[in-house]
Write a protein that holds these residues in place. Structure first.
Motif, short mmCIF file in Angstrom:
data_model
loop_
_atom_site.label_atom_id
_atom_site.label_comp_id
_atom_site.label_asym_id
_atom_site.label_seq_id
_atom_site.Cartn_x
_atom_site.Cartn_y
_atom_site.Cartn_z
N LYS A 144 0.92 -1.34 -0.01
CA LYS A 144 0.02 0.12 0.00
C LYS A 144 1.04 1.23 -0.01
N ASP A 145 1.92 1.39 0.76
CA ASP A 145 2.62 2.37 0.71
C ASP A 145 3.60 2.58 -0.35
N LEU A 146 4.29 1.46 -0.93
CA LEU A 146 5.07 1.68 -2.07
C LEU A 146 4.14 1.98 -3.47
N ASP A 147 3.21 1.83 -3.47
CA ASP A 147 1.94 1.87 -4.48
C ASP A 147 0.66 1.79 -4.31
N PRO A 148 0.16 2.96 -3.83
CA PRO A 148 -1.03 3.45 -3.32
C PRO A 148 -2.25 2.98 -4.26
N LYS A 149 -1.83 2.97 -5.46
CA LYS A 149 -2.85 2.66 -6.46
C LYS A 149 -3.12 0.93 -6.79
N TYR A 150 -2.17 0.22 -6.19
CA TYR A 150 -2.25 -1.29 -6.34
C TYR A 150 -3.08 -1.60 -5.28
N ASP A 151 -4.31 -2.54 -5.86
CA ASP A 151 -5.24 -3.18 -4.90
C ASP A 151 -4.70 -4.20 -4.03
N PRO A 152 -4.63 -3.85 -2.57
CA PRO A 152 -3.97 -5.05 -1.85
C PRO A 152 -4.80 -6.05 -1.62
N LYS A 153 -5.96 -6.24 -2.15
CA LYS A 153 -6.68 -7.53 -2.27
C LYS A 153 -5.96 -8.49 -3.57
N ARG A 154 -5.19 -7.85 -4.28
CA ARG A 154 -4.41 -8.70 -5.29
C ARG A 154 -3.15 -9.13 -4.56
N VAL A 155 -2.79 -9.05 -3.38
CA VAL A 155 -1.52 -9.74 -2.71
C VAL A 155 -2.20 -11.11 -2.20
N CYS A 156 -1.31 -12.17 -2.37
CA CYS A 156 -1.55 -13.40 -1.71
C CYS A 156 -0.24 -13.81 -0.82
N ILE A 157 -0.53 -14.17 0.44
CA ILE A 157 0.72 -14.32 1.28
C ILE A 157 0.89 -15.88 1.22
N LYS A 158 1.86 -16.20 0.75
CA LYS A 158 2.57 -17.66 0.77
C LYS A 158 3.32 -17.96 2.32
N ILE A 159 2.53 -18.90 2.82
CA ILE A 159 3.02 -19.46 4.27
C ILE A 159 3.37 -20.95 4.27
N PRO A 160 4.44 -21.33 4.89
CA PRO A 160 4.58 -22.83 4.97
C PRO A 160 3.30 -23.61 5.66
N ALA A 161 2.98 -24.76 5.28
CA ALA A 161 1.80 -25.51 5.62
C ALA A 161 2.02 -26.41 6.85
N THR A 162 2.66 -25.62 7.88
CA THR A 162 2.49 -26.23 9.42
C THR A 162 1.11 -26.06 9.90
N TRP A 163 1.11 -26.61 11.15
CA TRP A 163 -0.09 -26.17 11.76
C TRP A 163 -0.25 -25.00 12.14
N GLU A 164 0.79 -24.16 12.72
CA GLU A 164 0.79 -22.86 13.02
C GLU A 164 0.47 -22.00 11.79
N GLY A 165 1.20 -22.43 10.65
CA GLY A 165 1.11 -21.67 9.46
C GLY A 165 -0.11 -21.33 8.91
N MET A 166 -0.97 -22.61 9.04
CA MET A 166 -2.36 -22.76 8.60
C MET A 166 -3.49 -22.17 9.39
N GLN A 167 -2.99 -22.08 10.80
CA GLN A 167 -3.94 -21.25 11.79
C GLN A 167 -3.63 -19.85 11.18
N ALA A 168 -2.57 -19.40 10.86
CA ALA A 168 -2.45 -18.13 10.48
C ALA A 168 -3.11 -17.70 9.20
N CYS A 169 -2.96 -18.67 8.18
CA CYS A 169 -3.73 -18.58 7.14
C CYS A 169 -5.30 -18.42 7.42
N ARG A 170 -5.83 -19.13 8.41
CA ARG A 170 -7.37 -18.85 8.50
C ARG A 170 -7.63 -17.53 9.15
N GLU A 171 -6.82 -17.08 10.13
CA GLU A 171 -6.99 -15.66 10.53
C GLU A 171 -6.97 -14.69 9.35
N LEU A 172 -6.00 -14.81 8.56
CA LEU A 172 -5.81 -13.80 7.54
C LEU A 172 -6.90 -13.79 6.50
N GLU A 173 -7.18 -15.08 5.93
CA GLU A 173 -8.23 -15.10 5.14
C GLU A 173 -9.64 -14.53 5.77
#
Length: 346
Positions: A144-173
């Motif tokens: 958002k800061d580097l390109d205010p025109k870029y839609d942040p909903k077009r960012v997808c965060i890659k997270i290792p598929a550990t238990w903790e990682g996928m719980q983080a995915c749950r909250e982020l989604e």
């Protein structure tokens, strides 16, 4: 006269094709692509070089004139991190600079995408839910800061598929941030990723080691798992999509035609674009052909951390867990080197 159809054309007719690179020239010449899934470690310190001949002290790949390819990008990222460090309490200066670098790389390729820019979280947080969430939200804020025109909903965060990682995915989604569960090797992980609401999973067809050790061949390629995961999602009505990764040949790529998405590296994209579809006597889409098959009931483990961890440990007699441990170790090693290199530039 129309040009002859290539294997890349055929692949695009079966799957959404993503580029596994931040090289904007590749995206420009062979795109447009849907998503960009590349990892900053590859772009900045030569992760594609199997012999790791590029010394990490160089910080960047070299351009045609022998200069550092990303010298300006790196120096500007360090300067940004220095000026914005105070507002991101709790994160190291070098770590922040690495995050800025990957966002800067991603933004260069946005004009050649129709979908998401994928950015991976710090692998050091693979077993820490809260730090992974903070890391993901910080990455979105940098976009958002580097390109205010870029839609942040077009960012997808890659997270290792550990238990903790996928719980983080749950909250982020839940907060409207798209996620991809990466380093994925088995249905136990795939079922949890779906339960967490991940937008994507990335089955690694070859374990990560093949990209570093030219003498190593993965004798247990994950084609069967990839096909099973997609059938499982379709059978259960999951919104999660399968995005296979870690491919080593155009033969492997074409076997996966029909995946929801597929991410392909520049050398393989070039070969696909140069190979005529007729005649092509290789396999096309066999991974997703055949009987649907039956699946285990994972409902008893996706809400039970202890039960899921045990099931994951026992998956393929420990091979699945062994592969993610190997991948996380490799990624952590590269993260450390990147941060060391950034620190040397300050």
């Amino acid at each position: 006269m129309a040009s002859a159809q290539t294997l890349l054309d055929v692949l695009r007719s079966h799957s959404k094709v993503d580029c596994d690179t931040f090289d904007h020239e590749v995206a420009r010449d062979l795109g447009p692509f849907v998503d960009c899934t590349s990892n900053q470690l590859r772009e900045l310190i030569g992760i594609d070089d199997q012999k790791q001949a590029i010394a990490y002290g160089e910080l960047a790949r070299l351009d045609a004139d022998g200069g550092a390819l990303h010298a300006e990008l790196i120096s500007s990222a360090v300067a940004y991190a220095q000026s914005h460090h105070a507002q991101h309490g709790g994160v190291g200066l070098a770590e922040l600079a690495v995050e800025v670098m990957m966002v800067k790389l991603a933004l260069r390729i946005v004009p050649y995408l129709t979908g998401y820019s994928h950015i991976q979280t710090n692998p050091m947080y693979s077993y820490h839910k809260d730090k992974t969430i903070e890391n993901a939200k910080r990455i979105v804020a940098i976009f958002k800061d580097l390109d205010p025109k870029y839609d942040p909903k077009r960012v997808c965060i890659k997270i290792p598929a550990t238990w903790e990682g996928m719980q983080a995915c749950r909250e982020l989604e839940k907060q409207g941030i798209a996620t991809l569960a990466t380093t994925m090797f088995c249905l136990e992980q795939a079922a949890l990723a779906s339960h967490a609401g991940c937008t994507y999973i990335a089955p690694y067809i070859n374990e990560l080691r093949v990209h570093f050790d030219e003498t190593y061949v993965d004798e247990n390629k994950a084609f069967g798992f990839c096909g099973a995961a997609q059938r499982f999602y379709e059978k259960t009505g999951s919104r999660t999509q399968v995005l296979p990764a870690s491919l080593t040949s155009i033969q492997e790529v074409m076997m996966l035609a029909g995946a929801h998405h597929i991410t392909v590296s520049p050398p393989l994209l070039k070969k696909l674009s140069e190979t005529p579809a007729n005649p092509w006597e290789g396999d096309t889409g066999s991974v997703f052909q055949g009987a649907e098959g039956s699946f285990a009931d994972y409902s008893a483990i996706v809400d039970d951390e202890s039960a899921w961890r045990l099931a994951f440990t026992r998956s393929a007699n420990g091979q699945s867990e062994g592969k993610i441990i190997q991948a996380i170790n490799i990624f952590c090693e590269k993260q450390e080197k990147l941060e060391e290199l950034v620190s040397a530039q300050k």
